[in-house]
Scaffold this motif. Structure first.
Motif, PDB file in Angstrom:
ATOM      1  N   GLY A   1       0.832  -1.189   0.000  1.00 55.75           N
ATOM      2  CA  GLY A   1       0.000   0.000   0.000  1.00 55.75           C
ATOM      3  C   GLY A   1       0.869   1.242   0.000  1.00 55.75           C
ATOM      4  N   ASP A   2       1.897   1.201   0.782  1.00 57.65           N
ATOM      5  CA  ASP A   2       2.797   2.337   0.921  1.00 57.65           C
ATOM      6  C   ASP A   2       3.569   2.595  -0.376  1.00 57.65           C
ATOM      7  N   MET A   3       4.097   1.529  -0.957  1.00 59.36           N
ATOM      8  CA  MET A   3       4.999   1.700  -2.101  1.00 59.36           C
ATOM      9  C   MET A   3       4.300   1.636  -3.457  1.00 59.36           C
ATOM     10  N   ALA A   4       3.346   0.739  -3.609  1.00 55.55           N
ATOM     11  CA  ALA A   4       2.740   0.578  -4.940  1.00 55.55           C
ATOM     12  C   ALA A   4       1.533   1.483  -5.118  1.00 55.55           C
ATOM     13  N   ASN A   5       0.921   1.913  -4.013  1.00 60.40           N
ATOM     14  CA  ASN A   5      -0.214   2.828  -4.097  1.00 60.40           C
ATOM     15  C   ASN A   5       0.240   4.255  -3.869  1.00 60.40           C
ATOM     16  N   GLU A   6       0.266   4.616  -2.596  1.00 58.66           N
ATOM     17  CA  GLU A   6       0.494   6.020  -2.246  1.00 58.66           C
ATOM     18  C   GLU A   6       1.812   6.545  -2.813  1.00 58.66           C
ATOM     19  N   GLY A   7       2.835   5.707  -2.834  1.00 55.29           N
ATOM     20  CA  GLY A   7       4.156   6.237  -3.173  1.00 55.29           C
ATOM     21  C   GLY A   7       4.807   5.591  -4.379  1.00 55.29           C
ATOM     22  N   LEU A   8       4.040   5.148  -5.343  1.00 56.31           N
ATOM     23  CA  LEU A   8       4.648   4.485  -6.502  1.00 56.31           C
ATOM     24  C   LEU A   8       5.669   5.387  -7.185  1.00 56.31           C
ATOM     25  N   GLN A   9       5.296   6.629  -7.308  1.00 53.36           N
ATOM     26  CA  GLN A   9       6.146   7.596  -7.983  1.00 53.36           C
ATOM     27  C   GLN A   9       7.458   7.825  -7.237  1.00 53.36           C
ATOM     28  N   GLU A  10       7.377   7.786  -5.916  1.00 55.28           N
ATOM     29  CA  GLU A  10       8.573   8.035  -5.111  1.00 55.28           C
ATOM     30  C   GLU A  10       9.633   6.975  -5.372  1.00 55.28           C
ATOM     31  N   VAL A  11       9.203   5.724  -5.370  1.00 58.71           N
ATOM     32  CA  VAL A  11      10.188   4.649  -5.511  1.00 58.71           C
ATOM     33  C   VAL A  11      10.712   4.617  -6.941  1.00 58.71           C
ATOM     34  N   LEU A  12       9.856   4.875  -7.909  1.00 57.56           N
ATOM     35  CA  LEU A  12      10.314   4.843  -9.299  1.00 57.56           C
ATOM     36  C   LEU A  12      11.293   5.985  -9.568  1.00 57.56           C
ATOM     37  N   HIS A  13      10.978   7.151  -9.078  1.00 57.31           N
ATOM     38  CA  HIS A  13      11.902   8.266  -9.279  1.00 57.31           C
ATOM     39  C   HIS A  13      13.230   8.016  -8.569  1.00 57.31           C
ATOM     40  N   ALA A  14      13.157   7.479  -7.370  1.00 59.09           N
ATOM     41  CA  ALA A  14      14.406   7.194  -6.640  1.00 59.09           C
ATOM     42  C   ALA A  14      15.228   6.162  -7.400  1.00 59.09           C
ATOM     43  N   ALA A  15      14.556   5.163  -7.944  1.00 66.54           N
ATOM     44  CA  ALA A  15      15.265   4.142  -8.715  1.00 66.54           C
ATOM     45  C   ALA A  15      15.878   4.754  -9.970  1.00 66.54           C
ATOM     46  N   ALA A  16      15.108   5.565 -10.669  1.00 67.32           N
ATOM     47  CA  ALA A  16      15.625   6.196 -11.889  1.00 67.32           C
ATOM     48  C   ALA A  16      16.821   7.078 -11.562  1.00 67.32           C
ATOM     49  N   ARG A  17      16.770   7.743 -10.432  1.00 63.21           N
ATOM     50  CA  ARG A  17      17.911   8.582 -10.040  1.00 63.21           C
ATOM     51  C   ARG A  17      19.107   7.740  -9.637  1.00 63.21           C
ATOM     52  N   GLY A  18      18.892   6.456  -9.461  1.00 66.49           N
ATOM     53  CA  GLY A  18      19.988   5.595  -9.027  1.00 66.49           C
ATOM     54  C   GLY A  18      20.440   5.896  -7.610  1.00 66.49           C
ATOM     55  N   GLU A  19      19.513   6.327  -6.786  1.00 68.90           N
ATOM     56  CA  GLU A  19      19.874   6.632  -5.398  1.00 68.90           C
ATOM     57  C   GLU A  19      20.500   5.404  -4.748  1.00 68.90           C
ATOM     58  N   ARG A  20      21.524   5.609  -4.005  1.00 65.85           N
ATOM     59  CA  ARG A  20      22.208   4.507  -3.336  1.00 65.85           C
ATOM     60  C   ARG A  20      21.506   4.185  -2.014  1.00 65.85           C
ATOM     61  N   ILE A  21      20.296   3.713  -2.169  1.00 61.05           N
ATOM     62  CA  ILE A  21      19.522   3.310  -1.002  1.00 61.05           C
ATOM     63  C   ILE A  21      18.946   1.923  -1.277  1.00 61.05           C
ATOM     64  N   THR A  22      18.487   1.283  -0.221  1.00 61.11           N
ATOM     65  CA  THR A  22      17.886  -0.040  -0.361  1.00 61.11           C
ATOM     66  C   THR A  22      16.440   0.038   0.091  1.00 61.11           C
ATOM     67  N   CYS A  23      15.528  -0.233  -0.818  1.00 58.58           N
ATOM     68  CA  CYS A  23      14.121  -0.206  -0.448  1.00 58.58           C
ATOM     69  C   CYS A  23      13.620  -1.627  -0.249  1.00 58.58           C
ATOM     70  N   VAL A  24      12.931  -1.833   0.843  1.00 57.37           N
ATOM     71  CA  VAL A  24      12.392  -3.149   1.147  1.00 57.37           C
ATOM     72  C   VAL A  24      10.867  -3.051   1.078  1.00 57.37           C
ATOM     73  N   LEU A  25      10.309  -3.810   0.180  1.00 60.54           N
ATOM     74  CA  LEU A  25       8.849  -3.820   0.002  1.00 60.54           C
ATOM     75  C   LEU A  25       8.272  -5.083   0.629  1.00 60.54           C
ATOM     76  N   LEU A  26       7.411  -4.901   1.593  1.00 60.83           N
ATOM     77  CA  LEU A  26       6.703  -6.030   2.191  1.00 60.83           C
ATOM     78  C   LEU A  26       5.361  -6.133   1.485  1.00 60.83           C
ATOM     79  N   ASN A  27       5.290  -7.033   0.538  1.00 60.43           N
ATOM     80  CA  ASN A  27       4.109  -7.110  -0.323  1.00 60.43           C
ATOM     81  C   ASN A  27       3.183  -8.236   0.120  1.00 60.43           C
ATOM     82  N   ASN A  28       2.057  -7.850   0.694  1.00 59.58           N
ATOM     83  CA  ASN A  28       1.055  -8.853   1.058  1.00 59.58           C
ATOM     84  C   ASN A  28      -0.240  -8.651   0.254  1.00 59.58           C
ATOM     85  N   GLY A  29      -0.183  -7.763  -0.705  1.00 55.82           N
ATOM     86  CA  GLY A  29      -1.317  -7.623  -1.611  1.00 55.82           C
ATOM     87  C   GLY A  29      -2.562  -7.010  -1.001  1.00 55.82           C
ATOM     88  N   VAL A  30      -2.437  -6.440   0.160  1.00 55.03           N
ATOM     89  CA  VAL A  30      -3.568  -5.745   0.785  1.00 55.03           C
ATOM     90  C   VAL A  30      -3.067  -4.623   1.682  1.00 55.03           C
TER      91      VAL A  30
END
Ligand SMILES: Cc1ncc(C[n+]2csc(CCOP(=O)(O)OP(=O)(O)O)c2C)c(N)n1
Ligand SMILES: Cc1ncc(C[n+]2csc(CCOP(=O)(O)OP(=O)(O)O)c2C)c(N)n1
Ligand code: SF4
Ligand code: SF4
Ligand code: SF4
Ligand code: SF4
Ligand code: SF4
Ligand code: SF4
Ligand SMILES: [Mg+2]
Ligand SMILES: [Mg+2]
Lengths: 260, 189, 90, 359, 359, 260, 189, 90
Positions: F112-141
């Motif tokens: 919910g946090d990453m794929a809904n509310e903040g999809l853009q945040e993670v994609l932009h961070a990835a595109a920028r190649g930020e040297r961070i590690t994102c952990v997605l806990l995906n339970n589909g709800v």
């Protein structure tokens, strides 16, 4: 300059038998735009309006326009239009389409609008398979605010906020919006064209047509990314726009259809 | 003493750069300067206006000038509001024939055919600098050399090559206004 | 490059150019396959140079396609006028 | 309709549907979530659409789109979620798109958010703050009417006690009277007619038919809100005629205050209560009248003092105004803390009354 | 440093860097864009980082992160962009992360946005409204100090006349005095020590060392803002001692009002002016004092009447308050309209003064 | 029930010679969590903390935690943590990393946090190649709000806002976050694991380790999507969680490394 | 007449469902009911409380009960605040041995070993319904059949199979409270 | 399925089970390759049944890996105790 030139009178229709094969402007255009010399966006507008007319859906089309230089097109397109907030066009279009499924609904957005402020909006709309057509005018800069770096600015490109050219280390990599969208299952038609050559213009128009056909068939989400010249934001003379586009944007964003 | 200048014309005529050059030159001379600007929403062909205030002490003028001492009129279009603010008697450098000197009846008008002057020194794009040169010759606001320096400093790197032409335009402009006359001055004809 | 010879060869098309709308961007000139458009020496009301048509237009509409300011109407001449003068090139 | 036992959220959803709401888009957030769930359950059955918006911003913009296309539409959330909608709520106020925002808040700390907003420009939002579920049902129906009447987004400011309390309620369609023409609706038919429609905050119009532009349009909108301020304020009060002490409270807090004040009144205190039903427009003139004879105007709200500003502006005597509320939050952050309780409120009020009932 | 001819945006950028700002993230929006451009040009040279945030929300959250990690940081925008930041500004106020928001607004229509916000919860934002570029430079430096002193996000409320006017200015570092310890900064060293740090709006603390939780924490934050309100208000005034008419205005409008009032004063009118320099905290007590002898308190602001609320709360006599401002926007929507002009303001003031100078 | 059972005493360490091979909990854990029986998120937390310890970066790590059930982990991880707004963790982490490049910076977010509310945040961070590690806990709800449909809910899945099961027509298609991220050039390491089996747990831990190694090497953005059980939000008994995961989420989101 | 019931225990004991069942049964009988709830932030094991108010006319009770007439105490943990609100003399059904009847000195206490009763009718998960059955037997708030109907209606489709067990629990609970005594009643032992 | 014979075969590992932390989810039981964990009949303080260890643990740590509530410490017995009784299966 010194050589004599034979100039043909082009102030009025030819006085010899002739058939008109191209009108300067679609009839849906209500007035002049005020965009810069050599800007690619008005060409995209013309194609869009021509397609609406050719598909005969003018009187059941609703457009949603974002914020960028193309925003001023709201004044000159003879189409029902919602001017929405920066980045939000796909969501607004979703609301419209869901309550008026009989209408053709499109968005017109720039790269700043779609790849920056509203990346999430377009991706979510695509994933939902909304039956709308999003048109991305990608010139790799925020044109309207004077030429700053967007998420689609290509590597090496100089902008007012990447004076030394976009450098992946600092500014990251450009985002290929159409490719990202094409990777989502709700996307039924995704293509990328350019208005920098006459051939590109013709191809782009075919893409727009297919995108609307996809929508009308109820097949899912459609997007046409159109590479457009922004000589002002690229800090090049107007007549270098097409060449600049071919050497920069088009290298990072190959033209063609991305869905099969 | 504070002296105000309004510059008025249409977008694309180099108005902002002209005004910036004067204000920077004054600043470099240790004076106080203010440059007010109004940008239209449209990119070209819309109104373009600037106000320059120069003084020897911190300025009291408002950023929307209540009145002005002098003017450079580059194009008659959109010029009315700016001209309405001029205090009678001050100098006005006007770009003939685009501007009719008779439209500023209360001012000391210095007509300059800037297009012709600019072309005569092979600097056709530098109309604004011709007018600025003329204005400075009339008002002796700053040292002419300071104008050239400021203009050069203000050019972005990729436009630096225009500096000599602009400098020629400034000088040619400065040479025009022998006296405020009723008829356009300009290149000898 | 337009040579004096070219100027008299066949035109299969022609244009109406709404010069007052032109913003002088040159894109039509670049796009014209037979290179029959050239920019004017004069400027229009807005101060822009605009394209002029020299003989040889094919009516291909490329200029109209790329023009951002909707300046061109394109016509195909029917029937094509007879060649007059030099060998018609293939 | 028969009486049903409904959670406030469900009752509000029923009321919205009864009021003709046919499009809803929202994103879960406690205690608003139940309203979204009810809508997603009920709307399809009446031919409506409920979308699981992927975020609040997307949700409110979907609603703006649906509303611009002429459908009665609503969204909702609380706190942070409503904060995210500020840009769009302001936009809708300025481009005159009517819809309802259900702010099922976690507490009363969002009074400023509702009444002053954090959007941009000169806009206001009609905000109704019901005191209980039954009133929330009535307010919901009224709000759809007001939104369309004034072509503006409007807010229902609820809270956990409204959202999550279950009560026996009856929901029936209400006729609030005639509404103006909806010639502004985007339905696609304008295309190619030379009179195509436009919903645009800048109101520039079409090249062939220029609009007022932002200067005149925004002034006209501000004038419209002035007119609304003059006509749409609502309030409730009791015992203010002879009260030496008037307690002002809104929303569910007012229910508690009423309870306590009635108790004190019964004990002989010369005390009354005043409740703004609309937070904006604030019933200022009524408050002035209600406090004209009072020595003390107590403000009770579950926040650090926000409505307090409006009471200060309008109380007959500003110096009589005293704040007796405060921030009070459950450990979970999702509900009120200890202060939302009749005995505690009673103590707070008594603490500022000198002497006993006679005073 | 020598005097430079700088656009307001550039001058503010210089001032921010002089004040130690080393992280900036922003998104273009007129008239703020120049500030972003200046930062992107200048920050790398001093070892700082300027990011082209992909949106305002991302920008302000980058800044929140950088600030939580102990760097002086700032963002900016205007209108809609600031609206989008509301959730995060409130969050930062509540989790106590200090940074500066440059609101280079298009007009004065965002007074409510700055002073009441549309975030959530009981938070306030210190807001300085400079009258010109020179003061904006001073305010910028002060704001970085205040942000850190009070551990809170703070706002500079500028406008096009500040952002885009070029003036000769000198920017030099200023020492605003000592600051408290920064033991709250997240630097990674807390891990595994049993005393790891936490920046959290809910303030729940660690299982081994529980924090106050939202109830007590939010109350403490509200108390902090009360304390700030008591100490940090700033104002400027002239001729109020004997003025029959006091004109209240903020920001650049105050400069125009001062100009006009001085003119009228010279003509013999018993008139004075009052300018809140901090919009929040509003200098209420000072305004009360300044208006105690006045028959008329005129409010001039370029909006539909927003500061008007604060003036009504604090003017010595509420019934003396008259609004003489209004919405006024350039056709582009990007600048002020005709009302921001000395002669027009003069007319507006004279229109409500009965009779001539004697009055 | 009726058969006698030999039960080994497990109340204390064995009295025969033995070597401890697994501790119940990492030492960085400060207390109990209060998540549901059978929830997968605490397992992911354990792996993350163990990796930090094994890489010996505990005292230079900063975490950024979003809003979901895992949000309460902030109370029990002995790591410097910023609890940020819903969806915004990648941006906050960006700000932190840019001013503290010597630190390891991670985010912990739900779907919910990453794929809904903040999809853009993670994609932009990835595109920028930020040297961070994102952990997605995906339970589909959205677990924390009681089990509503998110952008990753798989087709057919029943949630409180898709009572008849997710149906592409109405609710659109699920978004494969890791795949989307892997398609961006700034992404240096992207992988998807699951904690529904012991093997999956071990594999997921290796992925987390590689993600942090990628960050420490300065190679670019890293993301580990972890499929976690949410029996409560799936409306199944706790012991059916792993099976449900395998039959639903794992079918739509295959496990493995997505970058090469 | 309005009568208030507070139910208190820990998360996971079925408190909300129990309270909802009673309120729905009353609503179905045409009475007015209100069900107030307090959810903790945590999912399980935290405090769980509910208040039910039933009356014959629109209710005047606050959604945070200022005082209450009766109680069902499912677990002693977290029960203190709720019990402090009880008006002396009213009925209290308490779950022994988890709750000590002596902790409610001023109430008419009806102890029920709900765990044992539930197990005895092979409905081990239905402790809450045992207590509700007992409460209703004591207070005669609604028709016992209405309780069964309401319970059945409230079960989500995928839990419908528990209805018979819950109904047995309600009945078994109703059979317990012969009289309010000081000692736990329960299954015969 | 555990048969009486199995119960006496070799254990190569053993556990410490912190039963009070257990939430009864059963995941360990499902994960245990030799199926030597079984849920208790009793419940802990929180009311949850918890796993009990029967002989045959290999010390593979699968239970510890999957347990969301951090209930298990796993030990490998060294040296492995002699087989007693029936044929050691391979
Ligand atoms: C929320 C918000 N942020 C910023 C802006 C300012 N803004 C207006 S147009 C624009 C640039 C748009 O760029 P793009 O979409 O690429 O269009 P272009 O001008 O290049 O055609 C920006 C940033 C805005 N209007 N709203
Ligand atoms: C802006 C905002 N909107 C909504 C919420 C409410 N909210 C809190 S947690 C949550 C669900 C999170 O779901 P997910 O990230 O998948 O985590 P899970 O609980 O499933 O682990 C939501 C919607 C919020 N806190 N902030
Ligand atoms: S700035 Fe660029 S996009 Fe905008 S009108 Fe000019 S050329 Fe076109
Ligand atoms: S129609 Fe074709 S050939 Fe003729 S001028 Fe245009 S581009 Fe050239
Ligand atoms: S392309 Fe159009 S606008 Fe450009 S030069 Fe040619 S005619 Fe003029
Ligand atoms: S609701 Fe789901 S994610 Fe949340 S704690 Fe329970 S099982 Fe875990
Ligand atoms: S260590 Fe392995 S064999 Fe032993 S109980 Fe755990 S899972 Fe079973
Ligand atoms: S996995 Fe852990 S919590 Fe679940 S039953 Fe086994 S020991 Fe208990
Ligand atoms: Mg662009
Ligand atoms: Mg989730």
């Amino acid at each position: 300059m010194s050589r004599e030139r034979i100039t043909i009178d082009t102030s009025g229709p030819p006085r010899v038998p002739a058939r008109k094969v191209a009108d300067p402007r679609p009839s849906l255009l209500l007035g002049e735009h005020s965009l810069c010399p050599g800007c690619g966006e008005p060409v995209a507008l013309r194609l869009l309006l021509e397609v609406l007319q050719e598909l005969d859906i003018v009187q059941r089309t609703i457009g949603v326009v974002g914020h960028g230089c193309y925003g001023s097109f709201v004044r000159i397109m003879d189409v029902d239009v919602l001017q929405c907030l920066h980045g939000r066009a796909p969501s607004c279009a979703t609301g419209i389409k869901r309550v008026r499924p009989e209408c053709a609904v499109f968005t017109m957005q720039g790269d700043g609008d779609m790849a920056n402020e509203g990346l999430q909006e377009v991706l979510h709309a695509a994933a939902r398979g909304e039956r709308i057509t999003c048109v991305l005018l990608n010139n790799g800069v925020f044109g309207d605010t004077g030429g700053q770096l967007t998420a689609t600015t290509v590597l090496g490109q100089r902008t007012k906020t990447s004076l030394a050219g976009r450098d992946a280390e600092t500014h990251g990599y450009p985002i290929p919006v159409a490719d990202l969208v094409a990777g989502l299952r709700g996307s039924a038609y995704v293509a990328r064209g350019a208005v920098s050559t006459a051939g590109g213009v013709a191809q782009t128009k075919r893409m727009l047509r297919r995108a609307f056909e996809t929508q009308l068939a109820g097949a899912g989400f459609s997007l046409v990314e159109i590479l457009t010249m922004c000589p002002t934001g690229w800090f090049v003379p107007a007549n270098e726009g097409p060449g600049y586009l071919g050497g920069s944007l088009e290298q990072s964003y190959p033209l063609g259809e991305l869905t099969t | 003493m504070e002296r105000e200048l309004v510059v008025t014309g249409v977008g694309g005529q180099g108005i902002q750069l002209l005004a910036k050059t004067l204000a920077l030159a004054a600043t470099r001379e240790g004076r106080h300067a203010m440059l007010t600007a109004e940008y239209g929403g449209e990119m070209r062909g819309g109104p373009s206006r600037a106000g320059v205030v120069i003084g020897d002490a911190p300025l009291r003028s408002l950023p929307v000038l209540a009145s002005a001492w002098s003017a450079i009129v580059v194009h008659h279009r959109f010029s009315e509001p700016a001209l309405a603010r001029l205090r009678p008697g001050g100098p006005a450098v006007v770009n003939v024939p685009l501007v009719d000197p008779a439209s500023l009846p209360d001012m000391t008008v210095h007509p300059v055919d800037a297009t012709a002057v600019a072309r005569s020194v092979d600097a056709p794009q530098a109309i604004g600098f011709v007018l600025l040169g003329a204005y400075n010759a009339v008002t002796r606001t700053v040292d002419p050399a300071a104008l050239v320096e400021a203009m050069t400093e203000l050019l972005p790197p990729y436009r630096r090559q225009h500096a000599p032409a602009n400098a020629r335009a400034l000088a040619a402009g400065a040479a025009v206004p022998a006296a405020p006359v009723g008829l356009p001055a300009g290149v000898a004809r | 490059m337009t040579t004096p010879d070219d100027t008299v060869r066949t035109s299969r098309g022609t244009l109406v150019i709404d010069t007052e709308k032109c913003k002088g961007c040159d894109l039509c000139v670049l796009a014209c396959p037979p290179e029959v458009l050239v920019m004017s020496a004069e400027v229009n009301e807005m101060g822009y140079r605009f394209p002029e048509l020299t003989p040889g237009c094919t009516g291909c509409t490329a200029c109209q396609m790329v023009c951002p300011d909707f300046v061109f109407s394109v016509y195909r001449l029917t029937p094509p006028p007879r060649p007059s003068g030099a060998d018609p090139s293939p | 309709m028969t009486r049903e036992l409904l959670e406030g959220n469900a009752a509000i959803a029923s009321a919205a549907i009864a009021a003709g709401c046919r499009f809803f888009a929202g994103y879960p957030m406690s205690p608003f979530t139940g309203l979204l769930e009810s809508m997603s359950r009920e709307l399809p059955g009446v031919g409506g659409v409920c979308l699981n918006a992927e975020s609040e911003i997307e949700g409110v913009n979907m609603v703006l789109g649906a509303a611009a296309a002429g459908t009665r539409a609503a969204t909702g959330s609380c706190g942070q979620g409503i904060a995210l909608m500020q840009e769009t709520i302001a936009e809708a106020a300025l481009n005159q798109t009517p819809f309802v925002v259900f702010n099922m808040a976690r507490n009363q700390q969002d009074y400023f958010q509702c009444t002053r907003g954090g959007g941009w420009g000169d806009y206001r939002t009609i905000t109704l703050a019901p005191k209980d579920v039954t009133e929330a049902v009535a307010h919901t129906q009224l709000l759809f009417h007001l939104a369309e009447l004034h072509r503006a987004p409007v807010i229902l400011y609820g809270d956990p006690l409204i959202a999550q309390t279950r009560v026996s309620v009856t929901v029936e369609p209400v006729d609030h009277g005639p509404l103006p023409d909806r010639d502004w609706v985007l339905d696609g038919t304008g295309g190619g007619t030379g009179r195509s429609r436009q919903v645009w905050t800048w109101a520039m119009g079409k090249a062939t038919d220029p609009g007022p532009g932002p200067d005149r349009h925004w002034r006209a909108v501000a004038d419209k809100f002035d007119a609304i301020a003059a006509t749409e304020s609502r309030f409730e009060q009791a015992h203010t005629e002879d009260a030496e002490t008037v307690v002002v409270a809104f929303g569910t807090a007012a229910l508690f205050v009423e309870y306590v004040v009635e108790e004190l009144r019964a004990e002989g205190y010369r005390i009354g209560w005043f409740r703004p039903v609309t937070l904006w427009p604030f019933p200022g003139a009524a408050l002035t009248a209600a406090t004209t004879g009072a020595r003390r105007v107590l403000v009770f709200e579950l926040n650090a003092g926000q409505m307090l500003d409006d009471v200060r502006i309008h109380a007959a005597d500003r110096s009589a105004v005293r704040f007796v509320g405060g921030v009070s939050i459950a450990e979970s952050g999702l509900a009120y803390g200890d202060l939302m309780d009749a005995p505690v409120i009673r103590d707070r009020i008594l603490a500022v009354l000198p002497g006993g009932p006679a005073a």
